[in-house]
Design a protein around this motif. Sequence first.
Motif, mmCIF file in Angstrom:
data_model
loop_
_atom_site.group_PDB
_atom_site.id
_atom_site.type_symbol
_atom_site.label_atom_id
_atom_site.label_comp_id
_atom_site.label_asym_id
_atom_site.label_seq_id
_atom_site.Cartn_x
_atom_site.Cartn_y
_atom_site.Cartn_z
ATOM 1 N N ASP A 1 35.044 30.601 34.914
ATOM 2 C CA ASP A 1 36.336 30.749 34.252
ATOM 3 C C ASP A 1 36.767 32.216 34.201
ATOM 4 O OD1 ASP A 1 36.704 27.850 32.943
ATOM 5 O OD2 ASP A 1 34.635 28.471 32.670
ATOM 6 N N LEU A 2 35.825 33.103 33.858
ATOM 7 C CA LEU A 2 36.153 34.521 33.799
ATOM 8 C C LEU A 2 36.567 35.049 35.169
ATOM 9 C CD1 LEU A 2 33.549 36.249 31.431
ATOM 10 C CD2 LEU A 2 35.833 35.435 30.907
ATOM 11 N N GLU A 3 35.851 34.627 36.197
ATOM 12 C CA GLU A 3 36.146 35.121 37.534
ATOM 13 C C GLU A 3 37.498 34.640 38.034
ATOM 14 O OE1 GLU A 3 32.724 33.706 39.583
ATOM 15 O OE2 GLU A 3 31.493 35.461 39.079
ATOM 16 N N SER A 4 38.028 33.567 37.431
ATOM 17 C CA SER A 4 39.310 33.022 37.876
ATOM 18 C C SER A 4 40.508 33.729 37.250
ATOM 19 C CB SER A 4 39.388 31.527 37.522
ATOM 20 O OG SER A 4 39.588 31.338 36.122
ATOM 21 N N ILE A 5 40.278 34.557 36.239
ATOM 22 C CA ILE A 5 41.374 35.177 35.498
ATOM 23 C C ILE A 5 42.067 36.224 36.361
ATOM 24 C CG2 ILE A 5 41.953 36.614 33.495
ATOM 25 C CD1 ILE A 5 39.596 35.256 32.035
ATOM 26 N N SER B 1 41.212 44.263 34.029
ATOM 27 C CA SER B 1 40.950 44.206 32.591
ATOM 28 C C SER B 1 40.710 45.606 32.043
ATOM 29 C CB SER B 1 39.738 43.321 32.281
ATOM 30 O OG SER B 1 38.537 43.890 32.788
ATOM 31 N N GLN C 1 32.245 41.080 30.273
ATOM 32 C CA GLN C 1 33.589 40.562 30.528
ATOM 33 C C GLN C 1 34.414 41.567 31.334
ATOM 34 O OE1 GLN C 1 35.083 39.732 26.549
ATOM 35 N NE2 GLN C 1 33.184 38.652 26.061
ATOM 36 N N HIS C 2 34.315 42.835 30.954
ATOM 37 C CA HIS C 2 35.089 43.871 31.630
ATOM 38 C C HIS C 2 34.696 43.971 33.104
ATOM 39 C CE1 HIS C 2 37.402 47.397 32.294
ATOM 40 N NE2 HIS C 2 36.416 48.263 32.195
ATOM 41 N N THR D 1 44.359 41.660 31.366
ATOM 42 C CA THR D 1 43.518 41.231 30.252
ATOM 43 C C THR D 1 43.029 42.437 29.464
ATOM 44 O OG1 THR D 1 42.750 39.293 31.503
ATOM 45 C CG2 THR D 1 41.409 39.986 29.616
ATOM 46 N N ILE E 1 36.108 40.489 34.895
ATOM 47 C CA ILE E 1 37.543 40.188 34.950
ATOM 48 C C ILE E 1 38.271 41.338 35.636
ATOM 49 C CG2 ILE E 1 39.615 39.670 33.617
ATOM 50 C CD1 ILE E 1 37.787 38.681 31.365
ATOM 51 N N ARG E 2 38.835 41.058 36.770
ATOM 52 C CA ARG E 2 39.615 42.091 37.454
ATOM 53 C C ARG E 2 40.882 42.382 36.639
ATOM 54 N NH1 ARG E 2 40.051 37.286 40.112
ATOM 55 N NH2 ARG E 2 42.141 36.459 40.553
ATOM 56 N N ALA F 1 39.364 31.381 27.729
ATOM 57 C CA ALA F 1 38.817 31.543 29.076
ATOM 58 C C ALA F 1 38.811 30.217 29.830
ATOM 59 C CB ALA F 1 37.411 32.134 29.006
#
Length: 269
Positions: free
Chosen positions: A205-209, A239, A232-233, A213, A236-237, A104
């Motif tokens: 970091d998660l929001e930047s992915i 995902s 996380q789900h 995923t 994270i868009r 991440a």
Amino acid sequence: MGYYLNVNNISIYVEDPYPKGVKTILFLHGWPGSHRLFEYQFDKLPQLGYRCIGIDTRGFGNSDKPFEGYDYDTLSDDVRGVVEALGLRDFTLAGHSTGGAIAARYMGRHLGYGVRKLVLIAAAVPSLIRRQDFPFGIEQERVLQIIEGTYNDRPQMLRDFGDNFFFQHTSQAFSDWFFQIGLQAAGWATAAIARTWIDEVLFTDLESIGVPTMIIHGIHDKVVPFQLAEVQHRMIRNSILVPLSFSGHGSFYEQRDEFNDTLVKFIES
């Protein structure tokens, strides 16, 4: 085959048994393991034409064990060094537990350099511990006990950790093998990574992915609670969440056939 790469002035061990594979999966192991935890992926996936690369995190496995450098920024920089040294492009990055946290941070700090798809496996993100504004995860006291156990009786700490790792029964021989992997790590690295769980968070970091995923998580996980996978789900868009009903923290072994099949289908989709 295995080899060493000089990355950030230390030697990082890389397991790379089938460099001719058409599609590449870069595996980041969890604490306190090494690339050897993915043995049951490395046994099968190269037969399907995949190049499986395993990195031993600094301080663990066969890599150098410096006294410093166990923050997520440095650990993700180590990954970037390996990616650049091997010229990897359009690969799948798969991180388990703390390896998921490093993955991440790599996605955030290095903008997912070279990554086509991301797989988070029982990942310790966005925060392993509960915080004032984050009611999920485990109590900080459990991490402090791990750190204390590391400094006072690391073998017993590792035995206790191993007892909580798997949901399904494992043989004594397998348990001993798992234990020996943990003993390969340096004590100071073992404690320092645990301290990082307390010191760092990965919400940004998660929001930047932005890459596709897949989140794989055993519903009986006692190390990284399944609730974190649900968080996380949501964060994270693009995902997908794959709950595994007969796994704890080690789904890559406990449901290895389903795990491998799910991973391949995701990569090929």
